[in-house]
Write an enzyme that holds these catalytic residues in place. Structure first.
Site, PDB file in Angstrom:
ATOM      1  CG  ASP A  44     -49.189 -43.838 -27.497  1.00 26.00           C
ATOM      2  OD1 ASP A  44     -49.434 -44.255 -28.639  1.00 26.00           O
ATOM      3  OD2 ASP A  44     -48.043 -43.787 -27.020  1.00 26.00           O
ATOM      4  CD  GLU A 254     -48.759 -51.127 -30.846  1.00 28.01           C
ATOM      5  OE1 GLU A 254     -47.802 -51.467 -30.125  1.00 28.01           O
ATOM      6  OE2 GLU A 254     -48.653 -50.300 -31.767  1.00 28.01           O
TER       7      GLU A 254
END
Length: 356
Positions: A44, A254
């Protein structure tokens, strides 16, 4: 029993032979990029340029021994490490632990994907973590150094919820936070504006309704609070109609990000269970954003989470895959150049190929 045991043994031998054959015939994977760091697992990656260097704010994956499930309990991160590099392709520095979950007064578990920002001499680290009631909130920590260490505020940002904060500062100095993620990210539990612990675990029961979408809020000048109400990031098709839940190849799931290119606002995000990175373009930070297409094919591994940054006249996308471990919860961050076409579209990125 003898006959059955013999049959079982024969099946086992056959399976072993078949397994060896599959291993021999398994296609080799050629990756587009190398992992930026191999000493720890990272994912991420939120990249920013501070003081002429690239700083990366990733998740720090660990093997916590928790069984994999749709809630993402196996993603049990406990701290953040910040990475930096002076040039793309150059050595990467791991600055060590920048923030530990034990130093966040209100935190319970699971430090998920963070982001960072800078204003007036202070660096801000934004992070999602479940509170003592197992509800995801977004916190903020501060430092005078982009590499940390960071000190967390005593409470989460009022009115914050869900996961994946992405902070964008516009050319006029205004700063916005985009956030949210469904399924394990709990966004679906906030459908009424209040948290419903008994709400749907996923969004799969509402196929013909407009898809749950990312949230956006403007930040106050102190960078610690929302300035006004949280709003929906509306993504529409070419005809101006909102994308529906059943549109799994295009709807938001997301991992949002915002970058500005030639006066246009590019809202990029993961489709989640279909593993694509998609983009939509708007005329202001609030949207609406018109869906334009996919710009990254699925990575190796279940999740796709990225950031996009301009550095020394070129654009780059930071992402992760599972090259080092082969496990979806033990990932490694990577980077490759990103290209905008003359018409404003983004060229496709294919992160790996299977060679014969």
């Amino acid at each position: 029993m003898k006959r059955r045991s013999s049959a079982v043994l024969l099946c086992a031998v056959f399976a072993l032979g078949a397994g060896k054959l599959q291993a021999q015939n398994k296609p080799k994977v050629k990756y587009l990029s190398e992992p930026l760091i191999k000493s720890i697992y990272t994912a991420d990656p939120s990249a920013h340029v501070f003081n002429g260097k690239i700083y990366i704010y990733p998740s720090h994956d660990i093997d916590a021994g928790i069984a994999e499930n749709d809630n993402g309990d196996h993603f049990a991160m406990r701290d953040y490490h910040i990475l930096s590099l002076d040039r793309i392709g150059g050595p990467v520095t791991d600055h060590g632990v920048a923030l530990d979950i034990k130093d966040i007064p209100w935190a319970g578990r699971q430090l998920w994907a963070p982001d960072a920002a800078y204003k007036n001499g202070t660096y801000y680290l934004y992070f999602p973590v479940k509170d003592k009631n197992d509800i995801f909130r977004i916190g903020v920590a501060t430092s005078k150094n982009p590499a940390g260490p960071f000190k967390a505020q005593p409470k989460p940002i009022p009115g914050s919820f869900s996961i994946d904060p992405a902070v964008f500062t516009d050319t006029d100095g205004s700063t916005y936070m985009y956030f949210g993620g469904i399924w394990g990210g709990q966004l679906q539990r906030w459908a009424t504006g209040k948290y419903d612990a008994n709400g749907s675990k996923t969004d799969l029961m509402h196929d013909d309704e407009p898809a749950l979408t990312c949230k956006v809020a403007k930040l106050k000048g102190n960078m610690l609070e929302f300035d006004g109400k949280v709003k929906d990031v509306v993504i529409v098709d070419a005809a101006g109609k909102p994308l529906l839940t059943k549109d799994h190849d295009r709807r938001f799931f997301e991992g949002s990000w915002m970058h500005k290119y030639k006066g246009k606002y590019y809202f990029t995000y993961s489709t989640g269970d279909t593993h694509l990175l998609a983009y939509a373009i708007g005329n202001n930070p609030w949207g609406p954003f018109v869906y334009k297409g996919v710009f990254m094919k699925p990575v190796q591994g279940w999740t796709t989470h990225h950031s996009i940054v301009e550095f020394k006249g070129k654009w780059y996308i930071f992402y992760h895959d599972t090259e080092l471990s082969g496990k979806t919860h033990l990932r490694n961050v990577k980077v490759t150049e990103l290209h905008h076409n003359a018409d404003g579209s983004i060229q496709m990125v294919d992160t790996y190929t299977e060679a014969k």
